[in-house]
Design a protein around this motif. Structure first.
Motif, PDB file in Angstrom:
ATOM      1  N   HIS A   1      15.797  -4.165   6.137  1.00 43.26           N
ATOM      2  CA  HIS A   1      14.709  -4.347   5.326  1.00 43.26           C
ATOM      3  C   HIS A   1      13.538  -3.882   6.010  1.00 43.26           C
TER       4      HIS A   1
ATOM      5  N   SER B   1      15.780  10.796  -7.070  1.00 40.61           N
ATOM      6  CA  SER B   1      16.734  10.417  -8.151  1.00 40.61           C
ATOM      7  C   SER B   1      18.046  10.929  -7.932  1.00 40.61           C
TER       8      SER B   1
ATOM      9  N   GLU C   1      20.495   6.492  -4.381  1.00 38.17           N
ATOM     10  CA  GLU C   1      19.212   6.630  -5.114  1.00 38.17           C
ATOM     11  C   GLU C   1      18.117   5.854  -4.500  1.00 38.17           C
ATOM     12  N   ASN C   2      17.105   6.558  -4.173  1.00 32.58           N
ATOM     13  CA  ASN C   2      15.834   6.000  -3.973  1.00 32.58           C
ATOM     14  C   ASN C   2      15.951   5.307  -2.733  1.00 32.58           C
ATOM     15  N   SER C   3      16.670   5.592  -1.753  1.00 33.51           N
ATOM     16  CA  SER C   3      17.168   4.948  -0.582  1.00 33.51           C
ATOM     17  C   SER C   3      17.170   5.746   0.644  1.00 33.51           C
TER      18      SER C   3
ATOM     19  N   LYS D   1      18.157   0.486   0.174  1.00 33.43           N
ATOM     20  CA  LYS D   1      17.252   0.762  -0.878  1.00 33.43           C
ATOM     21  C   LYS D   1      15.673   0.698  -0.472  1.00 33.43           C
TER      22      LYS D   1
ATOM     23  N   HIS E   1      12.734   1.963  -1.868  1.00 34.69           N
ATOM     24  CA  HIS E   1      11.863   1.813  -2.757  1.00 34.69           C
ATOM     25  C   HIS E   1      12.441   1.682  -4.032  1.00 34.69           C
ATOM     26  N   SER E   2      11.573   1.456  -5.147  1.00 33.47           N
ATOM     27  CA  SER E   2      12.147   1.270  -6.466  1.00 33.47           C
ATOM     28  C   SER E   2      11.900   2.466  -7.348  1.00 33.47           C
ATOM     29  N   ALA E   3      11.258   3.427  -6.703  1.00 30.17           N
ATOM     30  CA  ALA E   3      11.043   4.817  -7.095  1.00 30.17           C
ATOM     31  C   ALA E   3      11.538   5.974  -6.060  1.00 30.17           C
TER      32      ALA E   3
ATOM     33  N   SER F   1       6.496   6.661  -1.090  1.00 29.53           N
ATOM     34  CA  SER F   1       6.983   6.747  -2.509  1.00 29.53           C
ATOM     35  C   SER F   1       5.650   6.894  -3.516  1.00 29.53           C
TER      36      SER F   1
ATOM     37  N   GLU G   1       5.430   4.787  -6.617  1.00 29.65           N
ATOM     38  CA  GLU G   1       5.431   3.457  -6.124  1.00 29.65           C
ATOM     39  C   GLU G   1       4.051   3.058  -5.656  1.00 29.65           C
TER      40      GLU G   1
ATOM     41  N   THR H   1       3.420   3.249  -2.309  1.00 29.13           N
ATOM     42  CA  THR H   1       3.784   2.293  -1.218  1.00 29.13           C
ATOM     43  C   THR H   1       4.205   3.441  -0.058  1.00 29.13           C
TER      44      THR H   1
END
Length: 496
Positions: A147, A402, A423-425, A441, A443-445, A463, A466, A468
């Motif tokens: 995290h 992606s 991906e996105n990691s 992981k 971000h979500s993007a 990102s 995102e 962020t």
């Protein structure tokens, strides 16, 4: 006389029965034979003839090739009573199934099993990583936490994945570009300051980079139209403004007082802060230069362009090493922005390609021959946006955007296994095995960019979609003895 003789006989008879006087050879042998006959007769009376025949094996024990010190047990012998403590000791030494604890009729199995057990133990101790090295690894840090430790809001960042909108200085300050504005924050005091605002004619800020250890407060940034500015963040004043309206902006990186800037036309421009002027121009690429990275010793410059070609420029000889006789030797199948030189091995360079390449190549630039390929290739089928070698252990970090579908006929089985879930990691690979040991992981993007801390332990990821910025604790330093319990707490703030 007869009475005297009889008295003598009574006194001497017990002495003969106890054999107190020195016997002759014949008397000893006859006595031994008598004892043997009496012992056999007693056994026959107690056990019987049938049991006596079972106790005597047909084959003499001396003919069995037994152990010299361990007696060979027959099939009728009772099993050895093994206690739990004996079991634990036997397991620790790898002797649980040996003949000492489980009697068998094959004495050769003892030496073979014992040798194989000792060989396995010695090999595992030889190839297993040391405990000190594992504490530095990303598996013991990022893998255990899984995290981020700090999150910052970053609205309005450039959505161009080839941009470099963030940098981390040796003074522990981060600089971030938000379209036309440049901010920086001191991570120790958490103070945020606005440093510069670009005009519409100058274009948005595309790339930024802090100076080295000697000048950690210098911040250089370039706009999309090609202007390069250098500011003193501590004094909040502009030092240099290099204008080049003919060529747009790519990547940039400091090497002491020299700043290398990639251009959209394929050139790489070198500026010297002491002369406040352009000192050289490297011509080798034909497309936009996205990646620019100096080696740790400052002797070589690696550059990657939009067509996937990577060049190595020797600063001392002022010559491109990878373009001799028009022979391009370092190439990806997609644009190359991610570049990273190893800080602990001279000439070791990692390059990452974007779509449709999606591979990490590791090169030994000191031993390259014409038409030679990379030493290692890590296929990921995912856009690789940045790379960072660890300063404390042999591991490589990569950030990803992606992914795309690849047909099974074009991908090796090892590549399929390594391409799962990146991906996105943020992923960490060991070297030289190139096995992925951590995958988080981030971000979500898509992750557009990342920068490493001056201590080589933490990484900031960006990102744009995102909006962020996140910080991850990836490694530990050898002398890092601090165990701050509050570091696991997620912090969230805004940088502007």
């Amino acid at each position: 006389m007869s009475s005297e003789y009889g008295s003598v006989t009574d006194t001497t008879t017990p002495k003969c029965a106890t054999i107190k006087r020195t016997p002759s050879r014949a008397s000893v042998s006859s006595t031994y034979s008598a004892r043997k006959r009496r012992r056999v007769s007693v056994a026959s009376l107690d056990l019987g003839q049938d049991l006596a025949r079972q106790l005597v094996p047909e084959t003499p024990i001396e003919e069995i090739n037994g152990d010299r010190f361990v007696t060979v047990r027959t099939s009728t012998s009772l099993p050895l009573n093994i206690t739990p403590r004996t079991n634990r000791i036997a397991k620790a030494f790898g002797l649980l199934d040996d003949r000492v604890l489980s009697p068998t009729n094959s004495p050769s199995l003892f030496s073979d099993r014992c040798f194989r057990s000792l060989l396995r133990r010695s090999a595992s101790e030889l190839f297993s990583p040391s405990r000190a090295a594992s504490l530095l690894s990303a598996k013991a840090n990022l893998g255990a936490r899984n995290h981020f430790v700090l999150a910052l809001d970053g609205p309005g960042m450039s959505t161009d994945l080839f941009a470099s909108p963030m940098a981390w200085s040796h003074a522990n300050c981060i600089g971030v570009a938000f379209k036309y504005d440049v901010y920086f924050q001191n991570l120790e005091s958490r103070a945020v300051a606005h440093l510069y605002r670009s005009s519409l004619s100058d274009g948005a800020v595309h790339s930024i980079d802090w100076g080295g250890k000697a000048k950690p407060h210098l911040l250089a940034f370039g706009t999309t139209v090609g202007d390069v500015k250098v500011m003193d963040a501590e004094k909040r004043m502009q030092l240099v403004d290099w204008v080049d309206g003919d060529h747009g902006m790519g990547g940039m990186h400091w090497n002491g007082d020299v700043l290398a800037v990639g251009r959209t036309g394929g050139n790489v421009t070198l500026f010297d802060i002491r002369m406040r002027a352009e000192i050289a121009k490297i011509i080798g690429h034909k497309r936009r230069v996205h990646g620019v990275k100096w080696s740790a010793d400052g002797h070589h410059l690696a550059t990657g362009d939009d067509s996937g070609i990577v060049h190595i420029w020797d600063h001392r000889a002022s010559d491109i090493l990878t373009n001799s006789d028009k022979n391009v030797r370092m190439k990806h199948k997609g644009p190359v922005k991610a570049l990273s030189w190893s800080p602990w091995q001279h000439g070791l360079l990692a390059t990452g390609g974007g779509s449709p390449d999606g591979e990490i190549h590791i090169w030994n630039t000191g031993k390259m021959a014409p038409s030679s390929g990379p030493m290692h290739t890590i296929p990921l089928q995912t856009t690789i946006t940045s790379l960072h070698w660890s300063h404390h252990c042999k591991e490589l970090l990569s950030t990803h955007g992606s992914s795309w579908a690849v047909s099974q006929s074009n991908v090796h089985s090892v590549g399929n296994a390594s391409a799962v879930g990146v991906e996105n990691s943020l992923a960490v690979h060991s070297y030289p095995s190139c096995q992925r040991i951590v995958n988080v992981k981030a971000h979500s993007a898509p992750v557009g960019h990342s920068c490493m801390a001056p201590d080589g332990c933490s990484v900031f990821t960006v990102s744009p979609k995102e909006e962020t910025i996140k910080m991850f604790r990836v490694w530990s330093a050898p002398d890092d003895k601090e165990k701050n319990e509050g570091s696991d707490m997620t912090l969230r703030s805004i940088i502007r």
